[in-house]
Design a protein around this motif. Sequence first.
Motif, mmCIF file in Angstrom:
data_model
loop_
_atom_site.group_PDB
_atom_site.id
_atom_site.type_symbol
_atom_site.label_atom_id
_atom_site.label_comp_id
_atom_site.label_asym_id
_atom_site.label_seq_id
_atom_site.Cartn_x
_atom_site.Cartn_y
_atom_site.Cartn_z
ATOM 1 N N ALA A 403 8.876 -9.431 5.359
ATOM 2 C CA ALA A 403 9.265 -8.565 4.244
ATOM 3 C C ALA A 403 10.734 -8.765 3.891
ATOM 4 O O ALA A 403 11.112 -8.766 2.713
ATOM 5 N N ALA A 404 11.556 -8.959 4.903
ATOM 6 C CA ALA A 404 12.998 -9.106 4.670
ATOM 7 C C ALA A 404 13.321 -10.341 3.845
ATOM 8 O O ALA A 404 14.294 -10.360 3.097
ATOM 9 N N VAL A 405 12.503 -11.391 3.983
ATOM 10 C CA VAL A 405 12.756 -12.623 3.218
ATOM 11 C C VAL A 405 11.934 -12.653 1.925
ATOM 12 O O VAL A 405 11.905 -13.666 1.227
ATOM 13 N N GLY A 406 11.234 -11.539 1.637
ATOM 14 C CA GLY A 406 10.514 -11.428 0.375
ATOM 15 C C GLY A 406 9.065 -11.843 0.411
ATOM 16 O O GLY A 406 8.392 -11.825 -0.631
ATOM 17 N N ASN A 407 8.520 -12.190 1.571
ATOM 18 C CA ASN A 407 7.109 -12.576 1.678
ATOM 19 C C ASN A 407 6.260 -11.336 1.946
ATOM 20 O O ASN A 407 5.687 -11.142 3.008
ATOM 21 N N TYR A 408 6.156 -10.473 0.898
ATOM 22 C CA TYR A 408 5.492 -9.184 1.087
ATOM 23 C C TYR A 408 3.993 -9.321 1.330
ATOM 24 O O TYR A 408 3.409 -8.566 2.114
ATOM 25 N N LYS A 409 3.370 -10.278 0.690
ATOM 26 C CA LYS A 409 1.933 -10.445 0.856
ATOM 27 C C LYS A 409 1.601 -10.816 2.308
ATOM 28 O O LYS A 409 0.690 -10.268 2.914
#
Length: 444
Positions: A403-409
């Motif tokens: 999540a921190a690197v933007g890979n929410y899926k």
Amino acid sequence: MMISRSKPAGAPGTATPAKEKKKKKLPKFQDFVAARDYTGAITVLEFQRSAGKTGEEVNLWIAYCAFHLGNYQKAADEYQALVDIGSSHPDAWIGLACARFFLGMYKEAADATANAPASRLKNRLHFHCAHKFSDEKMLMNYHQQLQDLVEDQLSLASIHYLRSHYQEAIDIYKRILLDNRDFMALNVYVALCYYKLDYYDVSQEVLAVYLAHYPDSATALNLRACNHFKLYNGKAAEAELKSLGDMASPSFEYAADLIKHNLVVFRGGEGALQVLPPLVDVLPEARLNLVIYHLRNDDVMEAYALIKDVEPSTPQEYILKGVVNAALGQDQNSRDHLKIAQQYFQLVGGSASECDTIPGRQCMASCFFLLKQFQDVLIYLQSIKNYFYSDDSFNFNYGQVKAAVGNYKEAEEVQCSPLFCAFMALFICLYLSICRYLSACLSG
């Protein structure tokens, strides 16, 4: 009431067969020593001394037997008594030095060693004291005086082991075994090194060679239980320890402590507060496992009090000091403690011996986590995720970093929150994951 018998009783005055006339010989302490029954030997020697047969030789043998029973305080007292009366026997000072060393009295051991006459044992003892003092110059000095003798090489191998140079220790043990196949105990040392290298199957195979000859060895059975713990689970390990518990005797007092300590580990910390505190100054692992217990129960200050004065010398100690400082830094919002934690993690994760191990990579992930370099955290966690497939704490952290690197899926796929908020309140889970791994490593 006995109404019949197979042979008539001898009438008064009946001659006794000559064989029965022979008096039974009293056992000699040398026979007990030859059979490694030091309890029997010291019993005979103490009887002789109480009967008035005193002298330097009796006292030296009592000290020798006490030492081999693991009763180092009694051995030290006996050797000290000889020294106090001005004994000129070469074993008096060096024996006192060895007993003090095993009591953890390293300064006093070094002093006694200095008074001993020159010998190979004296050099080896100086060598080990130098390691305890972390005096590299002194260590190398005595290292250079070691010879290609079995005793000297075994001493060198033990230093390699203590410095976590397990492969170097294995190489020495195997070389000695090639020329001395009857040195069966070296198989236990080799097995212990493989255990430390995480080669548990190999450790079991090597250990089986020794256990085939000495199935009641406390040290070997304990190591086999630890291997079972790593390969299977705590119940399998506990079953292995049961036979060791049944055979433990006063001769194996140290084994009783090992059993109690390891049972706590195998049972996931059950009974830790009752068993571990008295063992803190007996088994080094007891202190570390007690720290882990307090961390798991959110008692960070107790954990910190136990470990703050420990000078780390092994990867496990460095990691645990990092974990405790990280937890304390989070609780007290202390940048200083977080900085110390980051440095400890970097030391372990960047070391040549640990960089490719699971805890080493966890350390680098923790280091970058504290530095907020989440892309680097992800690289390290991805490299070990197959080993933590069903570990909830690991998956939670893995999802948070995604999540921190933007890979929410992908974060959602590992059942974690799609938002990385208040990460400083969450990263302790990563350290608890390390603690779980460390606890397994620290079974004695």
